[in-house]
Design a protein around this motif. Structure first.
Motif, PDB file in Angstrom:
ATOM      1  N   TRP A  27      14.367  24.977  11.848  1.00  0.00           N
ATOM      2  CA  TRP A  27      15.075  25.169  12.443  1.00  0.00           C
ATOM      3  C   TRP A  27      13.983  24.362  13.888  1.00  0.00           C
ATOM      4  O   TRP A  27      13.190  24.561  13.856  1.00  0.00           O
ATOM      5  N   VAL A  28      14.876  23.256  14.263  1.00  0.00           N
ATOM      6  CA  VAL A  28      13.993  22.669  15.632  1.00  0.00           C
ATOM      7  C   VAL A  28      14.652  22.972  16.400  1.00  0.00           C
ATOM      8  O   VAL A  28      15.811  22.958  17.230  1.00  0.00           O
ATOM      9  N   ALA A  29      13.459  22.645  17.878  1.00  0.00           N
ATOM     10  CA  ALA A  29      14.400  23.386  19.264  1.00  0.00           C
ATOM     11  C   ALA A  29      14.313  21.975  20.144  1.00  0.00           C
ATOM     12  O   ALA A  29      12.708  21.446  19.450  1.00  0.00           O
ATOM     13  N   GLY A  88       9.793  22.874  19.331  1.00  0.00           N
ATOM     14  CA  GLY A  88       9.880  24.110  18.300  1.00  0.00           C
ATOM     15  C   GLY A  88       9.724  24.047  17.331  1.00  0.00           C
ATOM     16  O   GLY A  88      11.356  22.729  17.041  1.00  0.00           O
ATOM     17  N   VAL A  89       9.819  24.546  16.426  1.00  0.00           N
ATOM     18  CA  VAL A  89       9.959  24.178  15.364  1.00  0.00           C
ATOM     19  C   VAL A  89       9.520  25.934  13.951  1.00  0.00           C
ATOM     20  O   VAL A  89       8.505  25.754  14.232  1.00  0.00           O
ATOM     21  N   ALA A  90      10.486  26.455  13.408  1.00  0.00           N
ATOM     22  CA  ALA A  90      10.308  27.220  12.492  1.00  0.00           C
ATOM     23  C   ALA A  90      11.041  27.048  11.474  1.00  0.00           C
ATOM     24  O   ALA A  90      12.392  26.642  11.914  1.00  0.00           O
ATOM     25  N   GLU A 114      11.179  31.538  16.700  1.00  0.00           N
ATOM     26  CA  GLU A 114       9.824  30.947  16.763  1.00  0.00           C
ATOM     27  C   GLU A 114      10.332  29.515  17.084  1.00  0.00           C
ATOM     28  O   GLU A 114       9.822  29.130  18.286  1.00  0.00           O
ATOM     29  N   ALA A 115      11.494  29.308  16.751  1.00  0.00           N
ATOM     30  CA  ALA A 115      11.233  27.722  17.550  1.00  0.00           C
ATOM     31  C   ALA A 115      11.672  27.809  18.617  1.00  0.00           C
ATOM     32  O   ALA A 115      10.905  26.469  19.529  1.00  0.00           O
ATOM     33  N   LEU A 116      12.261  28.704  19.495  1.00  0.00           N
ATOM     34  CA  LEU A 116      12.473  29.112  21.304  1.00  0.00           C
ATOM     35  C   LEU A 116      11.472  29.204  21.431  1.00  0.00           C
ATOM     36  O   LEU A 116      11.209  28.685  22.981  1.00  0.00           O
ATOM     37  N   GLU A 117      11.155  29.832  21.084  1.00  0.00           N
ATOM     38  CA  GLU A 117       9.524  30.868  21.760  1.00  0.00           C
ATOM     39  C   GLU A 117       8.554  29.146  21.760  1.00  0.00           C
ATOM     40  O   GLU A 117       8.069  29.188  22.615  1.00  0.00           O
ATOM     41  N   PRO A 144      15.742  24.181  25.778  1.00  0.00           N
ATOM     42  CA  PRO A 144      15.451  23.976  24.869  1.00  0.00           C
ATOM     43  C   PRO A 144      17.094  23.709  23.827  1.00  0.00           C
ATOM     44  O   PRO A 144      18.085  24.172  24.678  1.00  0.00           O
ATOM     45  N   ILE A 145      17.142  22.522  23.177  1.00  0.00           N
ATOM     46  CA  ILE A 145      18.717  22.603  22.357  1.00  0.00           C
ATOM     47  C   ILE A 145      18.164  23.242  21.070  1.00  0.00           C
ATOM     48  O   ILE A 145      17.507  22.015  20.118  1.00  0.00           O
TER      49      ILE A 145
END
Lengths: 147, 64
Positions: free
Chosen positions: B18-20, B30-32, B37-40, B50-51
């Motif tokens: 998942w990528v923000a 963000g990436v998780a 987690e990506a959003l955090e 963020p998208i």
């Protein structure tokens, strides 16, 4: 509110194939939307998909706005190869370009291979006139709500 | 409105994550393995809006 919204196509990576050996990218009508439930809101990419009957989003996105995904109403639907997939429907709001509207949308754990959610006929195309201009890479949305 | 949004380079190397993306989609913030987690991560980097998107295992051809 009767918005007239303009978006650009987004270019995604693509793998060349025997059929299209020089195709390294794919331009798609993918736009940023917000999924809204109460005070919670998540921005997320979704493709404007005239072939989809309904709006379907990743289950993980539903959980981010506090949904107990599997508590929704179940719909089994068919993927293009005929495989059966499941989505659970919930009443949410969607925001597109500052315009918010109600939507009964499905949340599914079976679309994890997709990069984005699906904006389909009911829940999106019934609310917007959509103009695709692939060659110019432009999308225009016009709300059908003249209020 | 951002012109000619090209995600080919931006999304390279994030298979099955998942990528923000930043608000203008020009960079990854963000990436998780999951979108939360990506959003955090995105919020820790002070990204206002963020998208999220899911980078698939491979970007093949989609017929939806």
């Amino acid at each position: 509110m009767s918005p007239n919204l303009k978006y650009d196509y987004r270019k995604f990576p693509a793998e060349p194939s025997d059929a299209f050996p020089r195709r390294f990218s794919a331009s798609r009508p993918v736009i940023p939307i917000s999924i809204i439930r109460g005070e919670l809101r998540v921005r997320y990419l979704a493709i404007i998909d005239s072939g989809a009957d309904l709006c379907i989003f990743h289950a993980e996105i539903g959980e981010l706005v506090g949904l107990a995904v599997e508590s929704g109403k179940l719909l089994r639907f068919n993927g293009i190869s005929g495989q059966q997939l499941a989505a659970y429907f919930h009443d949410i709001k969607i925001e597109v370009g500052g315009y918010e509207f109600d939507c009964c949308a499905g949340f599914s754990r079976d679309i994890s291979n997709l990069p984005y959610g699906l904006l389909g006929q009911l829940g999106f195309f019934n609310l917007f006139n959509v103009l695709f201009d692939y060659n110019k890479g432009k999308i225009e949305l016009k709300s059908k709500n003249n209020a | 409105m951002v012109e000619n949004i090209d995600l080919r380079e931006v999304l390279k190397g994030y298979s099955n994550k998942w990528v923000a993306l930043s608000t203008d989609s020009s960079r990854v913030v963000g990436v998780a393995d999951n979108p939360k987690e990506a959003l955090e991560q995105a919020r820790m980097s002070k990204e206002q809006s963020p998208i999220l998107t899911k980078a698939p295992q491979n970007y093949g051809t989609f017929i939806l």
